[in-house]
Design an enzyme around this catalytic site. Sequence first.
Site, PDB file in Angstrom:
ATOM      1  N   GLU A 272      -1.248  -9.643   0.466  1.00  0.00           N
ATOM      2  CA  GLU A 272      -0.508  -9.301   1.674  1.00  0.00           C
ATOM      3  C   GLU A 272       0.080 -10.587   2.259  1.00  0.00           C
ATOM      4  OE1 GLU A 272      -1.501  -7.029   5.901  1.00  0.00           O
ATOM      5  OE2 GLU A 272      -2.970  -8.403   5.034  1.00  0.00           O
TER       6      GLU A 272
ATOM      7  N   LYS B  86       1.094   0.393   5.265  1.00  0.00           N
ATOM      8  CA  LYS B  86      -0.260   0.199   5.796  1.00  0.00           C
ATOM      9  C   LYS B  86      -0.577   1.239   6.864  1.00  0.00           C
ATOM     10  CE  LYS B  86      -3.187  -3.685   7.303  1.00  0.00           C
ATOM     11  NZ  LYS B  86      -3.148  -5.132   7.643  1.00  0.00           N
TER      12      LYS B  86
ATOM     13  N   CYS C  36      -5.387  -4.710   3.181  1.00  0.00           N
ATOM     14  CA  CYS C  36      -6.231  -5.490   4.079  1.00  0.00           C
ATOM     15  C   CYS C  36      -7.149  -4.628   4.948  1.00  0.00           C
ATOM     16  CB  CYS C  36      -5.346  -6.400   4.934  1.00  0.00           C
ATOM     17  SG  CYS C  36      -6.215  -7.839   5.616  1.00  0.00           S
TER      18      CYS C  36
END
Length: 339
Positions: A59, A133, A165
């Site tokens: 990321e 995300k 993440c």
Amino acid sequence: MRHGDISSSPDTVGVAVVNYKMPRLHTKNEVLENCRNIAKVIGGVKQGLPGLDLIIFPEYSTHGIMYDRQEMFDTAASVPGEETAILAEACKKNKVWGVFSLTGEKHEQAKKNPYNTLILVNDKGEIVQKYRKILPWCPIECWYPGDKTYVVDGPKGLKVSLIICDDGNYPEIWRDCAMRGAELIVRCQGYMYPAKEQQIAIVKAMAWANQCYVAVANATGFDGVYSYFGHSSIIGFDGHTLGECGEEENGLQYAQLSVQQIRDARKYDQSQNQLFKLLHRGYSGVFASGDGDKGVAECPFEFYKTWVNDPKKAQENVEKFTRPSVGVAACPVGDLPTK
């Protein structure tokens, strides 16, 4: 599952994860130049690892973190766009698949904040998965949240899902990907200290709980604000680490993931087949009681029932034992409301 060689086989997918140094960029031209650098890395890694089928970058590795809001909007990418064209050409040229970060991707409505996006590019240079995300790292990240996961056939038919993440701190997203058939869950992250130990631990637990391969690509270095701990890794579907980087900048790990082995395990494993057993609860006792051979399929978890049927009520319920405001007066972040 094999680790230590530079090859792959008709049954194994050669996967590399890169400890890419977190860039600090400010302009579109700088982002495009960094894309060209990533393309060079792909060529070099393929030369050193001829069995490479899939290479994964962290990321923020393409854009870095734009701490300035205007820079975030000015550098936001379109998909497809100039950035993806460079990355796609590198995949096509080197005959590899790649996972790349776009921070951000322009929102459909120009005034709304961009998305934090990953793309999976095949060895023909085609974008075959775009994931936004779902759970941005609040209160710091201001990305507009995505709303779904995806599963696609990846290299050699291995089924691949992408997550980003902070997504990985929520067991729900892993289970959603796995229950949709994902065999490899790719977690690209720009994770910083102090959460190193927790992040190393959770990916092993999620691989075990969901009987899936996990590939983690994390950033390294210091961007003037955060220090990133690296430890990009590849985890087997039994929760054991196949390969793990340290904190070195631009280090990488490589392993071969067997397509046949994970499918064999999901079909024939019994005591630790969490995916099967969750939807066939207590099948031994149910069968012994004369109530059929499928166990219990109904969801027993009150929270999930409420969340699906009445999300506002579920939100109100959690606020009763956490807090009603998104901001915290004792430690304010930006202009988030604290009342």
